[in-house]
Design an enzyme around this catalytic site. Structure first.
Site, PDB file in Angstrom:
ATOM      1  CB  THR A  70      -0.929   0.024   1.230  1.00 39.47           C
ATOM      2  OG1 THR A  70      -0.118   0.089   2.423  1.00 39.47           O
ATOM      3  CG2 THR A  70      -1.775  -1.236   1.297  1.00 39.47           C
TER       4      THR A  70
ATOM      5  CE  LYS B 182      -0.643   0.981  -3.764  1.00 38.42           C
ATOM      6  NZ  LYS B 182      -1.919   1.126  -4.486  1.00 38.42           N
TER       7      LYS B 182
ATOM      8  CB  ALA C  33      -3.228   4.734  -6.236  1.00 35.00           C
TER       9      ALA C  33
ATOM     10  CG  ASN D 269       1.376  15.999  -7.351  1.00 34.86           C
ATOM     11  OD1 ASN D 269       0.640  15.232  -6.746  1.00 34.86           O
ATOM     12  ND2 ASN D 269       2.664  16.141  -7.069  1.00 34.86           N
TER      13      ASN D 269
ATOM     14  CE1 TYR E 251       2.618  21.495 -13.674  1.00 32.61           C
ATOM     15  CE2 TYR E 251       4.523  22.960 -13.705  1.00 32.61           C
ATOM     16  CZ  TYR E 251       3.542  22.257 -14.372  1.00 32.61           C
ATOM     17  OH  TYR E 251       3.475  22.287 -15.742  1.00 32.61           O
TER      18      TYR E 251
END
Length: 272
Positions: A40, A44, A123, A143, A146
Site C-alpha cells: 500500500t 508501491k 495508485a 499535483n 508541480y
C-alpha cells in the site's frame, strides 16, 4: 474467499514506519510460509529494489524478470508473489480501477473523454495507465508539488494526451471532465463551495475508509459516485487467484456479491 474456496490460509496486515521500511521489509520477505504481499501507499515504488535483493546468487534476473509488464510500465507494485525462488512484483490496481468503472450506467463512450487525476503516487500511475487503456483521449494530471510532475513522460496510446497542472488550477478544468479521480488522502475540493462540475461527471475517490471516502464525492450526483472500496476488491481478485491457485473459472464477482462490501465495512468498524 477462504471459506468460499475451502482454503486453509490467512491474510493480515503489517504497519511499517517509513524510516523502518528498508529493514523491516527485508525481514518480512524472508518468512518461509509467506506466499505474497499487497503493498500500500507509500511503498508501491519503494518495494521494487527489494525484490531483486532476494534473487539467489545462482539465478540471473533483470528488471523484466522480477516485474510484470504492467508493473514495469506503471512503475509501481501493489502485490508480489513468489515464482522460481524469487519475489515478483505485479500491479492489479489498474485492473481494479477499470473494473470499478464497468457499470453500464456510468460508462459514457461518447464525447471528448476527458479525465482529471489528482495526485501522483503509485495508485495514480496505475489509474493513468488504466484510463489510457480505456481510450480516454485527454488525461489532465494535478499535483500539489508541480515540480514532481512538470517533466514527466508517460507513454500513451496514439492520439491520447496527458497534461500536467498545478493543483490550484483544478477549478479551471472541472467543467469538461467525464471523470475526476482523487488519489490523495484528502478532499481537494473542500476549498470552494461551488465547483463547475457537470451532473454527468463521474467522481472517484480511491480512499475507502471511512465509508464515503474523504468527502470528495459530495461534489458529485449520488448516482455518479464511486467509492474506493470497489477498486480495493477488484484489485484483490488477481492476487488471491495467484497466491492460492484458484481456478480462473471460479466466479468472484462483487456485482453479484453486494453483501461483501457491507461485510468489509463492518470489519473496518470493528477494528477501529
Amino acid at each position: 474467499w477462504f471459506d468460499k474456496f475451502n482454503i486453509d490460509g490467512e491474510y493480515g496486515y503489517i504497519e511499517i514506519k517509513e524510516e523502518n521500511f528498508d529493514k523491516e521489509i527485508q525481514s518480512i520477505l524472508k518468512k518461509e510460509d509467506l506466499v505474497g504481499l499487497n503493498i500500500t501507499i507509500p511503498y508501491k515504488e519503494k518495494i521494487i529494489p527489494h525484490l531483486k535483493s532476494f534473487v539467489p546468487s545462482d539465478v540471473f534476473v533483470d528488471e523484466s524478470s522480477i516485474l510484470s509488464e504492467t508493473a514495469r510500465k506503471i512503475g509501481a507494485v501493489n502485490w508480489i508473489n513468489k515464482k522460481n525462488k524469487t519475489w515478483n512484483g505485479n500491479n492489479s490496481d489498474w485492473l481494479g480501477f477499470m473494473k470499478s468503472l464497468e457499470k453500464p450506467d456510468l460508462i459514457n463512450k461518447k464525447g471528448k473523454r476527458v479525465a482529471l487525476v489528482i495526485g501522483y503516487g503509485g495508485a495514480s500511475k496505475a489509474i493513468i495507465y488504466s484510463l489510457n487503456f480505456l481510450g480516454y483521449k485527454k488525461i489532465k494530471l494535478f499535483n500539489r508539488s508541480y515540480e514532481k510532475i512538470k517533466n514527466i513522460f508517460i507513454n500513451l496510446n496514439d492520439n491520447h494526451i496527458i497534461e500536467t497542472y498545478k493543483i490550484n488550477d483544478l477549478k479551471k478544468h472541472t467543467h469538461d471532465a467525464d471523470v475526476i479521480i482523487n488519489t490523495t488522502p484528502t478532499n481537494v475540493l473542500y476549498k470552494h463551495n461551488k465547483w463547475n462540475i457537470s451532473p454527468t461527471t463521474i467522481g472517484f475517490d480511491v480512499v475507502y475508509q471511512p465509508k464515503g471516502g474523504t468527502g470528495f464525492l459530495n461534489c458529485f450526483k449520488s448516482n455518479r459516485r464511486l467509492d474506493g472500496i470497489h477498486m480495493l476488491i477488484n484489485q484483490a481478485i488477481p492476487c488471491f487467484r495467484d497466491w492460492f491457485v484458484v481456478d480462473k473459472k471460479m466466479s468472484i464477482n462483487i456485482c453479484s456479491e453486494p453483501e461483501l462490501i457491507d461485510y468489509l465495512y463492518k470489519k473496518m468498524d470493528e477494528n477501529k
